[in-house]
Design a protein around this motif. Structure first.
Motif, PDB file in Angstrom:
ATOM      1  N   ASP A 152       0.809  -1.219   0.000  1.00 26.56           N
ATOM      2  CA  ASP A 152       0.000   0.000   0.000  1.00 26.56           C
ATOM      3  C   ASP A 152       0.842   1.268   0.000  1.00 26.56           C
ATOM      4  OD1 ASP A 152      -2.251  -1.555   0.026  1.00 26.56           O
ATOM      5  OD2 ASP A 152      -2.515  -1.470   2.209  1.00 26.56           O
ATOM      6  N   GLU A 153       2.112   1.144   0.384  1.00 26.89           N
ATOM      7  CA  GLU A 153       2.962   2.324   0.494  1.00 26.89           C
ATOM      8  C   GLU A 153       3.931   2.462  -0.675  1.00 26.89           C
ATOM      9  OE1 GLU A 153       4.941   1.825   4.196  1.00 26.89           O
ATOM     10  OE2 GLU A 153       3.081   1.662   5.348  1.00 26.89           O
ATOM     11  N   MET A 154       3.904   1.517  -1.610  1.00 22.82           N
ATOM     12  CA  MET A 154       4.828   1.573  -2.736  1.00 22.82           C
ATOM     13  C   MET A 154       4.523   2.776  -3.628  1.00 22.82           C
ATOM     14  SD  MET A 154       5.387  -2.250  -4.261  1.00 22.82           S
ATOM     15  CE  MET A 154       6.306  -3.515  -3.381  1.00 22.82           C
ATOM     16  N   PRO A 155       5.553   3.417  -4.155  1.00 24.59           N
ATOM     17  CA  PRO A 155       5.309   4.460  -5.146  1.00 24.59           C
ATOM     18  C   PRO A 155       4.647   3.854  -6.378  1.00 24.59           C
ATOM     19  CG  PRO A 155       7.651   3.935  -5.008  1.00 24.59           C
ATOM     20  CD  PRO A 155       6.991   3.238  -3.872  1.00 24.59           C
ATOM     21  N   PRO A 156       3.872   4.640  -7.121  1.00 21.01           N
ATOM     22  CA  PRO A 156       3.081   4.088  -8.237  1.00 21.01           C
ATOM     23  C   PRO A 156       3.887   3.282  -9.242  1.00 21.01           C
ATOM     24  CG  PRO A 156       2.416   6.343  -7.767  1.00 21.01           C
ATOM     25  CD  PRO A 156       3.623   6.077  -6.908  1.00 21.01           C
ATOM     26  N   ARG A 157       5.083   3.754  -9.595  1.00 16.36           N
ATOM     27  CA  ARG A 157       5.869   3.049 -10.604  1.00 16.36           C
ATOM     28  C   ARG A 157       6.299   1.680 -10.114  1.00 16.36           C
ATOM     29  NH1 ARG A 157      11.017   6.104 -12.974  1.00 16.36           N
ATOM     30  NH2 ARG A 157      11.678   5.826 -10.808  1.00 16.36           N
ATOM     31  N   GLN A 158       6.677   1.572  -8.843  1.00 16.87           N
ATOM     32  CA  GLN A 158       7.069   0.285  -8.278  1.00 16.87           C
ATOM     33  C   GLN A 158       5.850  -0.608  -8.081  1.00 16.87           C
ATOM     34  OE1 GLN A 158       9.932  -0.950  -8.010  1.00 16.87           O
ATOM     35  NE2 GLN A 158      10.369  -1.979  -6.086  1.00 16.87           N
ATOM     36  N   ARG A 159       4.743  -0.025  -7.662  1.00 18.06           N
ATOM     37  CA  ARG A 159       3.526  -0.796  -7.424  1.00 18.06           C
ATOM     38  C   ARG A 159       3.014  -1.429  -8.717  1.00 18.06           C
ATOM     39  NH1 ARG A 159       0.394  -3.875  -6.920  1.00 18.06           N
ATOM     40  NH2 ARG A 159      -1.462  -4.017  -5.616  1.00 18.06           N
ATOM     41  N   ALA A 160       3.215  -0.730  -9.837  1.00 18.12           N
ATOM     42  CA  ALA A 160       2.749  -1.249 -11.119  1.00 18.12           C
ATOM     43  C   ALA A 160       3.527  -2.477 -11.567  1.00 18.12           C
ATOM     44  CB  ALA A 160       2.847  -0.160 -12.190  1.00 18.12           C
ATOM     45  N   ARG A 161       4.681  -2.743 -10.938  1.00 19.52           N
ATOM     46  CA  ARG A 161       5.502  -3.897 -11.316  1.00 19.52           C
ATOM     47  C   ARG A 161       5.030  -5.182 -10.653  1.00 19.52           C
ATOM     48  NH1 ARG A 161      11.091  -3.392  -9.438  1.00 19.52           N
ATOM     49  NH2 ARG A 161      11.531  -5.069 -10.931  1.00 19.52           N
ATOM     50  N   LEU A 162       4.111  -5.121  -9.695  1.00 21.09           N
ATOM     51  CA  LEU A 162       3.785  -6.298  -8.892  1.00 21.09           C
ATOM     52  C   LEU A 162       2.282  -6.442  -8.721  1.00 21.09           C
ATOM     53  CD1 LEU A 162       4.642  -8.620  -6.914  1.00 21.09           C
ATOM     54  CD2 LEU A 162       4.636  -6.895  -5.114  1.00 21.09           C
ATOM     55  N   ASP A 163       1.818  -7.687  -8.830  1.00 21.22           N
ATOM     56  CA  ASP A 163       0.418  -7.983  -8.510  1.00 21.22           C
ATOM     57  C   ASP A 163       0.371  -9.304  -7.758  1.00 21.22           C
ATOM     58  OD1 ASP A 163      -2.260  -7.606  -8.343  1.00 21.22           O
ATOM     59  OD2 ASP A 163      -2.719  -8.227 -10.400  1.00 21.22           O
ATOM     60  N   LEU A 164      -0.556  -9.402  -6.832  1.00 24.49           N
ATOM     61  CA  LEU A 164      -0.769 -10.620  -6.049  1.00 24.49           C
ATOM     62  C   LEU A 164      -2.175 -11.122  -6.327  1.00 24.49           C
ATOM     63  CD1 LEU A 164       0.715  -9.511  -2.593  1.00 24.49           C
ATOM     64  CD2 LEU A 164       1.865 -10.763  -4.415  1.00 24.49           C
ATOM     65  N   ILE A 165      -2.308 -12.408  -6.624  1.00 19.48           N
ATOM     66  CA  ILE A 165      -3.618 -12.985  -6.908  1.00 19.48           C
ATOM     67  C   ILE A 165      -3.772 -14.299  -6.160  1.00 19.48           C
ATOM     68  CG2 ILE A 165      -3.789 -11.898  -9.188  1.00 19.48           C
ATOM     69  CD1 ILE A 165      -3.040 -14.623 -10.424  1.00 19.48           C
ATOM     70  N   GLN A 166      -5.016 -14.611  -5.839  1.00 17.92           N
ATOM     71  CA  GLN A 166      -5.315 -15.889  -5.217  1.00 17.92           C
ATOM     72  C   GLN A 166      -5.723 -16.875  -6.308  1.00 17.92           C
ATOM     73  OE1 GLN A 166      -8.400 -15.753  -2.272  1.00 17.92           O
ATOM     74  NE2 GLN A 166      -7.809 -17.693  -1.328  1.00 17.92           N
ATOM     75  N   GLY A 167      -5.204 -18.078  -6.225  1.00 19.37           N
ATOM     76  CA  GLY A 167      -5.542 -19.067  -7.235  1.00 19.37           C
ATOM     77  C   GLY A 167      -4.896 -20.401  -6.934  1.00 19.37           C
ATOM     78  N   SER A 168      -5.315 -21.410  -7.670  1.00 18.17           N
ATOM     79  CA  SER A 168      -4.801 -22.766  -7.499  1.00 18.17           C
ATOM     80  C   SER A 168      -4.057 -23.192  -8.753  1.00 18.17           C
ATOM     81  CB  SER A 168      -5.948 -23.739  -7.224  1.00 18.17           C
ATOM     82  OG  SER A 168      -5.490 -25.079  -7.272  1.00 18.17           O
ATOM     83  N   LEU A 169      -2.970 -23.926  -8.551  1.00 17.80           N
ATOM     84  CA  LEU A 169      -2.189 -24.436  -9.673  1.00 17.80           C
ATOM     85  C   LEU A 169      -2.800 -25.693 -10.279  1.00 17.80           C
ATOM     86  CD1 LEU A 169       1.437 -23.940  -8.307  1.00 17.80           C
ATOM     87  CD2 LEU A 169       0.234 -22.584 -10.002  1.00 17.80           C
ATOM     88  N   LEU A 170      -3.960 -26.086  -9.777  1.00 15.81           N
ATOM     89  CA  LEU A 170      -4.600 -27.303 -10.280  1.00 15.81           C
ATOM     90  C   LEU A 170      -5.663 -27.008 -11.327  1.00 15.81           C
ATOM     91  CD1 LEU A 170      -4.998 -29.228  -6.900  1.00 15.81           C
ATOM     92  CD2 LEU A 170      -3.099 -29.287  -8.520  1.00 15.81           C
TER      93      LEU A 170
END
Length: 480
Positions: free
Chosen positions: A346-364
């Motif tokens: 939540d505190e990352m600067p916009p340019r750094q934040r745009a480099r990363l996303d977290l998602i919930q999911g299953s590898l199955l």
């Protein structure tokens, strides 16, 4: 001793706002043993450099003292390197001169401290136990490290080099408060001396200053021991708390805690006396660093961390400027929340934040979000699945997502006999559904590679032991 911090961030003079020091004037303040002077050799919109110069009084350093710490010979109070080598004096000056910046506060520009800046730091000079140690301390934090050696005597080259170096650090994008914190902790570690009493407050200070990076640092033990002057009463509890922070919450489907082999041995009189420590790198840290190094060599633009857990590998990947986008996926919402918290999402600067996303999911299950990536890592993931479900994982990762490079790590069951607390047939963790021998892992990996058109390379992870191999194993798949 002189330390300079340079940025080419636009406008570069924002460095003055961050440091709370006006580039237009010289400022001086009293410190233990002398004075600190803050000034700007250059300050333009394109490039700005802040300098911190320490002027220590050699007589004042020993006045009223029975002897300097580590007194080694009769004239040490009169002949020593304290006035010019970067040490705890410089750390104390950093805290006093730039304390507000180190805390990430900027009244005039409240969002500026979270901005990742291109930064260059130069320290003249540092003392180190060897030329590899500055690199071992700073490179895991994402710095490019350059060292300039200092000869013992320029007129006598046959005498060789001294233990003093001019240290230059470069980082493509990092918060200034992180750089200041790294210097604050690691400069006294390199010097291995402190001008003040080391007690419980110092242990708390180390835990506070290193909270975001020290638990995952491969030289965590070395840093802790030298920072706390090898005092077992403080070193052992501090290492225990760091390990607890590293292990974090209960393990989830796609994240494994530190193996039994990663438990740090207590500090003893023998380890203190050696003063040439080769700190044990936890297997957990070594796995992550080895995978991160492999990815770094490839220079990919888009990377998947499948089973990202609490974000330890993500943190290492974010330090690689060539990576444009990283996707972390885990089946556990709790693990993802903890990852977001650890990474200060939540505190990352916009340019750094745009480099990363977290998602919930299953590898199955097939997931279109996993398509279009150059590399993928599955660090200690497969053994948390029932063997009869590996075919589904194989189809999702190697069939549908099909990144150009895939890194899969897993425990080596052959090695388990060396764990004293493991009985025959037991697994290293209660959530493991299987643990494969080297032959079993190689057979599975070879089948996957053949079925999906990948070339296969097998690597050991950790120190190998004759007859049983290394604690962990890695399969590297490259599109043929």
């Amino acid at each position: 001793m002189l330390l300079t911090i340079t940025t080419t961030y636009s406008p570069a003079t924002d460095l003055g706002y961050l440091l709370h020091k006006n580039p237009a004037r010289l400022q001086s303040l009293e410190i233990a043993g002398g004075q600190a002077h803050i000034f700007y050799p250059e300050a333009t919109a394109e490039r700005c450099t802040a300098a911190l110069l320490l002027d220590l009084d050699p007589v004042g350093l020993v006045r009223g003292r029975a002897g300097s710490s580590g007194d080694g010979f009769a004239l040490e109070q009169y002949v020593n390197d304290r006035p010019y080598v970067a040490s705890s004096f410089l750390s104390a000056a950093l805290s006093k001169a730039f304390g507000t910046a180190m805390n990430g506060t900027c009244k005039d520009r409240p969002n500026l401290p979270e901005q990742a800046l291109p930064l260059e730091v130069k320290v003249a000079v540092v003392s180190a136990p060897g030329p590899d140690w500055p690199r071992r301390l700073f490179e895991p934090l994402g710095y490019d490290v350059q060292l300039e050696t200092t000869p013992l005597d320029p007129t006598r080259p046959e005498w060789g080099d001294s233990r003093y170096y001019t240290l230059q650090l470069r980082h493509a994008g990092l918060r200034l408060q992180d750089v200041l914190t790294h210097l604050y902790v690691l400069l006294p570690v390199l010097d291995n001396d402190k001008h003040y009493y080391v007690g419980e407050n110092e242990a708390e200070k180390l835990l506070r200053k290193g909270a975001d990076w020290l638990p995952q640092h491969p030289e965590r033990d070395f840093i802790t021991r030298r920072y706390l002057r090898y005092l077992a009463a403080y070193v052992n509890p501090t290492l225990k708390r760091l390990l607890e922070d590293e292990e974090g919450a209960e393990p989830t489907l796609e994240a494994e805690p530190v193996d039994a082999s990663a438990i740090t041995a207590p500090v003893t009189a023998e380890t203190v006396a050696a003063d040439s420590p080769e700190p044990k790198l936890s297997l957990h840290d070594q796995r992550l660093q080895q995978v991160a190094d492999e990815i770094y060599q490839l220079g990919p633009k888009r990377v998947l961390d499948l089973g990202c857990g609490e974000g330890k590998l993500l943190r290492l990947l974010l330090r690689q400027p060539k990576i444009e986008f990283i996707l972390g996926m885990d089946v556990s919402h709790q693990a993802l929340s903890r990852a977001a918290q650890r990474l200060h999402l939540d505190e990352m600067p916009p340019r750094q934040r745009a480099r990363l996303d977290l998602i919930q999911g299953s590898l199955l299950y097939r997931d279109e979000r996993l398509a279009g990536f150059d590399a993928a890592a599955l660090v200690e993931v497969i053994e948390h699945l029932d063997e009869n479900r590996l075919a589904a994982l194989e189809g999702v990762v190697f069939g549908q997502a099909r990144p150009a490079h895939v890194f899969v790590t897993s425990p080596n069951a052959d090695y388990n006999q060396l764990f004293e607390k493991l009985n025959a047939g037991e697994f290293r963790h209660t959530d493991h559904r299987f643990e494969w021998t080297r032959a079993e892992f190689a057979a599975w990996a070879a089948g996957v590679a053949e079925r999906h058109g990948y070339q296969l390379r097998l690597e050991s992870m950790g120190e190998e032991v004759a007859g049983v191999g290394a604690p962990s194993q890695m399969a590297v798949f490259d599109v043929a």
